[in-house]
Motif scaffolding. Structure first.
Motif, PDB file in Angstrom:
ATOM      1  N   VAL A  55      -5.943   4.751   4.974  1.00 33.26           N
ATOM      2  CA  VAL A  55      -6.121   4.086   3.587  1.00 33.26           C
ATOM      3  C   VAL A  55      -6.881   5.099   2.727  1.00 33.26           C
ATOM      4  O   VAL A  55      -6.687   5.290   1.443  1.00 33.26           O
ATOM      5  N   HIS A  56      -8.132   5.277   3.302  1.00 31.89           N
ATOM      6  CA  HIS A  56      -9.176   6.043   2.507  1.00 31.89           C
ATOM      7  C   HIS A  56      -8.710   7.558   2.243  1.00 31.89           C
ATOM      8  O   HIS A  56      -8.589   8.247   1.474  1.00 31.89           O
ATOM      9  N   THR A 100     -15.367   9.763  -0.132  1.00 33.16           N
ATOM     10  CA  THR A 100     -14.380   9.065   0.617  1.00 33.16           C
ATOM     11  C   THR A 100     -14.434   9.781   2.025  1.00 33.16           C
ATOM     12  O   THR A 100     -14.605   9.072   3.234  1.00 33.16           O
ATOM     13  N   GLU A 110     -16.894   4.641   9.111  1.00 36.94           N
ATOM     14  CA  GLU A 110     -15.871   3.906   9.921  1.00 36.94           C
ATOM     15  C   GLU A 110     -15.933   4.519  11.354  1.00 36.94           C
ATOM     16  O   GLU A 110     -16.030   3.722  12.300  1.00 36.94           O
ATOM     17  N   TRP A 132       0.795  -1.141   0.029  1.00 33.70           N
ATOM     18  CA  TRP A 132      -0.079  -0.007  -0.055  1.00 33.70           C
ATOM     19  C   TRP A 132       0.718   1.301  -0.069  1.00 33.70           C
ATOM     20  O   TRP A 132       0.424   2.145  -0.608  1.00 33.70           O
ATOM     21  N   LYS A 155      -8.907  -3.711   9.115  1.00 35.54           N
ATOM     22  CA  LYS A 155     -10.354  -3.808   9.768  1.00 35.54           C
ATOM     23  C   LYS A 155     -10.201  -5.213  10.573  1.00 35.54           C
ATOM     24  O   LYS A 155     -10.686  -5.182  11.758  1.00 35.54           O
ATOM     25  N   LYS A 202      -5.297  -0.799  -1.611  1.00 31.52           N
ATOM     26  CA  LYS A 202      -6.178  -0.069  -0.755  1.00 31.52           C
ATOM     27  C   LYS A 202      -6.964  -1.251  -0.237  1.00 31.52           C
ATOM     28  O   LYS A 202      -7.322  -1.244   0.955  1.00 31.52           O
ATOM     29  N   TYR A 203      -7.689  -2.092  -0.989  1.00 30.78           N
ATOM     30  CA  TYR A 203      -8.809  -3.061  -0.527  1.00 30.78           C
ATOM     31  C   TYR A 203      -7.989  -3.796   0.352  1.00 30.78           C
ATOM     32  O   TYR A 203      -8.674  -4.297   1.408  1.00 30.78           O
ATOM     33  N   VAL A 243      -7.444   2.159   8.765  1.00 31.91           N
ATOM     34  CA  VAL A 243      -8.517   2.146   7.819  1.00 31.91           C
ATOM     35  C   VAL A 243      -8.496   3.499   7.323  1.00 31.91           C
ATOM     36  O   VAL A 243      -8.889   3.850   6.087  1.00 31.91           O
ATOM     37  N   GLU A 257      -7.290  -2.193   3.666  1.00 33.80           N
ATOM     38  CA  GLU A 257      -8.183  -2.022   4.538  1.00 33.80           C
ATOM     39  C   GLU A 257      -8.888  -3.273   5.178  1.00 33.80           C
ATOM     40  O   GLU A 257      -9.169  -3.362   6.464  1.00 33.80           O
ATOM     41  N   ARG A 258      -8.712  -4.352   4.275  1.00 31.24           N
ATOM     42  CA  ARG A 258      -9.269  -5.691   4.940  1.00 31.24           C
ATOM     43  C   ARG A 258      -8.380  -6.021   6.003  1.00 31.24           C
ATOM     44  O   ARG A 258      -8.782  -6.401   7.262  1.00 31.24           O
TER      45      ARG A 258
END
Length: 557
Positions: A323-324, A334, A341, A294, A312, A304-305, A320, A308-309
């Motif tokens: 990342v956004h 966003t 969140e 990342w 989380k 990013k996905y 998280v 984030e996973r």
């Protein structure tokens, strides 16, 4: 059998598929009745295999290998088979009993055979059934630990060559290819089951790659290869749980797969599903690798996905958010994701600040994510900050100028007891728009807003001044008919005229609805004779349109 009725078939299929199934009764052939099931072939666009389970735990169940049926739908072909079965319902109990007796007889006969006799029967079947032979060859190679043979067989199973015409597998041949390719999954699972899970991991990864290459040359409209890809992913996970491979190597492979470094876009693998196979050491490598990927590409979708996973899963809300925050959309979407969140983490004050920042940083309020505006207004309302709700709705309406934005501003201003003043300001903006665009139907939102306010006179004046769409004129006439029937009559007559030159039941329904409104206007004006003459002339001119004449008769016109 009690669960099989026409009503049940119609409920499961829906009215449309049921009606279409009625036309396929003569296309059903080769009906075979078992104890609790019925199969047949139905000839439609292709030749489809259909099965009805009569008394399963889930009640009546139908399956068909047509595209609609493969999506899990109770299709017209299943309906056709069900109706054919109902037509012979009296003989069905006897047929089911006979099927049950045949199964018992077969089981008894097989049980009485010696080993040599059973082998002879099996060899006879292998000679006649190529698919059975392949499955058993794979199981034999797996049982003796012949990895090279199993690998070769899996490659053969995934080879499109025997099915491809001009290098491509057409839709008509794709089903047969998918059936063959699916055997690779069984072989890999058999390896795991026989204690060769480490080999199963290697072959599962090879099979994923080969399948991804094959799908580029196959018409997979039915999505069968996608399901095989999912099954391969499951087989790989099962093998990893059984073999407990090197956690660092597995973690890096999973990250590479998630980021697309491995050429396989068909199998969707969730790295976090491997937590028990990775253990603490592997999960640490997974997290570290995800962070490195990342940081190297903060705007990459896959990076990013994955980040984030992983964040989380570890309950790391700040990561998280980071990342956004590294790739904020100008629409404010966003910011809204981050706010939600933070709400989930019960950090509501921070959530509000992020949402407000999204509005401030939006370059164009007309393009801002409306869900962000709604989120902020909801937060302000719950905090009793009604003036802030009105201000935000006013700014949003000023930028967007839509009927919905006007309605939202009205609701907010009414709640704050400030609507009259806000209404004038909003209407002034719409009047200015209409003046700038006069002659181009520039006031549609103004007219819609006035109509929504039930201010018919002002709406009529605006429509007369700047023009309006036929839909608006019709609404205006409907709302004004009681007070100004002569004006409404003129609108209805104008809208009816072009319909008299068109055909079609929808057109006739629209015309008759206008005629009923025209009749009401004449009654209010006391000019019923004029209406009678108008209808007589219309009937004379339109007499060949039988459906229109029938519809007029039904409404007393």
């Amino acid at each position: 059998m009690r669960g099989l009725t026409e009503a049940k078939l119609k409920k499961l299929a829906g009215a449309r598929s049921f009606e279409r199934g009625l036309g396929y009764l003569d296309a059903v052939s080769g009906i075979e009745v078992g104890d609790g099931w019925v199969t047949a072939t139905v000839h439609g666009t292709e030749r489809y295999e259909v099965e009805l389970t009569l008394d399963g735990p889930g009640g009546l169940v139908g399956e068909c290998d047509c595209p609609f049926g493969l999506e899990g739908n109770f299709c017209k072909h299943v309906v056709a088979l069900g109706l054919k079965v109902l037509a012979q319902r009296e003989s069905l109990p006897r047929q089911r009993k006979a099927a049950r007796e045949r199964a018992q007889d077969l089981d008894g006969w097989l049980s009485a055979l010696s080993k040599d006799e059973l082998l002879a029967v099996l060899r006879e079947q292998i000679d006649e059934d190529r698919q059975l032979r392949r499955r058993l060859e794979l199981r034999a190679a797996s049982a003796r630990g012949d990895l090279a043979s199993v690998r070769d067989r899996i490659r053969d199973l995934l080879d499109i060559g025997p099915f491809a015409r001009y290098g491509y597998v057409e839709y008509a041949d794709a089903r047969a290819y998918a059936d063959q390719a699916g055997q690779a999954v069984s072989a890999i699972r058999a390896l795991t089951g026989s204690g060769r899970a480490a080999d199963a991991i290697t072959l599962a990864r090879e099979a994923m790659r080969l399948l991804a290459e094959a799908v580029e040359s196959v018409d997979d409209s039915d999505g069968r290869l996608g399901q095989i890809g999912a099954d391969l992913a499951d087989a790989h996970l099962e093998a990893c749980r059984a073999a407990r491979p090197d956690p660092e190597e597995l973690a890096r492979w999973l990250v590479g797969h998630a980021l697309g470094d491995i050429d396989d876009g068909l199998t969707d693998i969730d790295p976090l599903a491997y937590a028990d196979a990775l253990g603490e050491e592997g999960m640490a490598v997974l997290r570290k690798s995800a962070v490195e990927a990342w940081r190297a590409n903060r705007r990459g979708w896959a990076e990013k996905y994955l980040m984030e996973r992983v964040a989380k899963a570890g309950g790391d809300v700040d990561t998280v958010i980071a990342v956004h925050a590294a790739d904020l959309a100008p629409s404010g979407h966003t910011h809204l994701v981050i706010a939600r969140e933070l709400d989930t983490a019960r950090r509501c004050d921070e959530a509000l600040r992020w949402a407000e920042r999204g509005i401030r940083e939006s370059r164009d309020l007309s393009a801002v994510d409306t869900a962000l505006v709604d989120y902020l207004c909801d937060r302000y309302t719950r905090a009793d900050r009604l003036s802030d709700v009105v201000a935000l709705r006013r700014d949003h309406f000023g930028a967007r100028r839509s009927l919905l934005a006007y309605q939202q501003l009205r609701a907010a201003a009414q709640a704050a007891d400030r609507w009259p003043a806000e209404r004038e300001g909003a209407l002034d903006l719409l009047r200015a728009d209409a003046a700038r665009q006069e002659g181009w139907y520039g006031g549609p939102v103004l007219i819609d807003a006035l109509l929504d306010d039930k201010d018919v006179d002002a709406a009529w004046q605006a429509a007369t001044r700047s023009g309006a769409h036929d839909r608006q004129w019709l609404t205006l006439a409907d709302q004004a008919r009681a007070g100004r029937p002569a004006d409404a009559l003129g609108v209805y007559l104008r809208l009816a005229e072009p319909l008299t030159k068109q055909t079609g039941n929808t057109v006739y329904e629209q015309l008759v609805a206008l005629l009923l409104s025209i009749r009401d206007c004449h009654r209010r004006l006391g000019s019923e004779g004029e209406f009678a003459a108008y209808v007589t002339a219309l009937r004379t001119a339109q007499k060949r349109k039988r459906n229109l004449m029938r519809l007029m008769d039904e409404h007393g016109l």
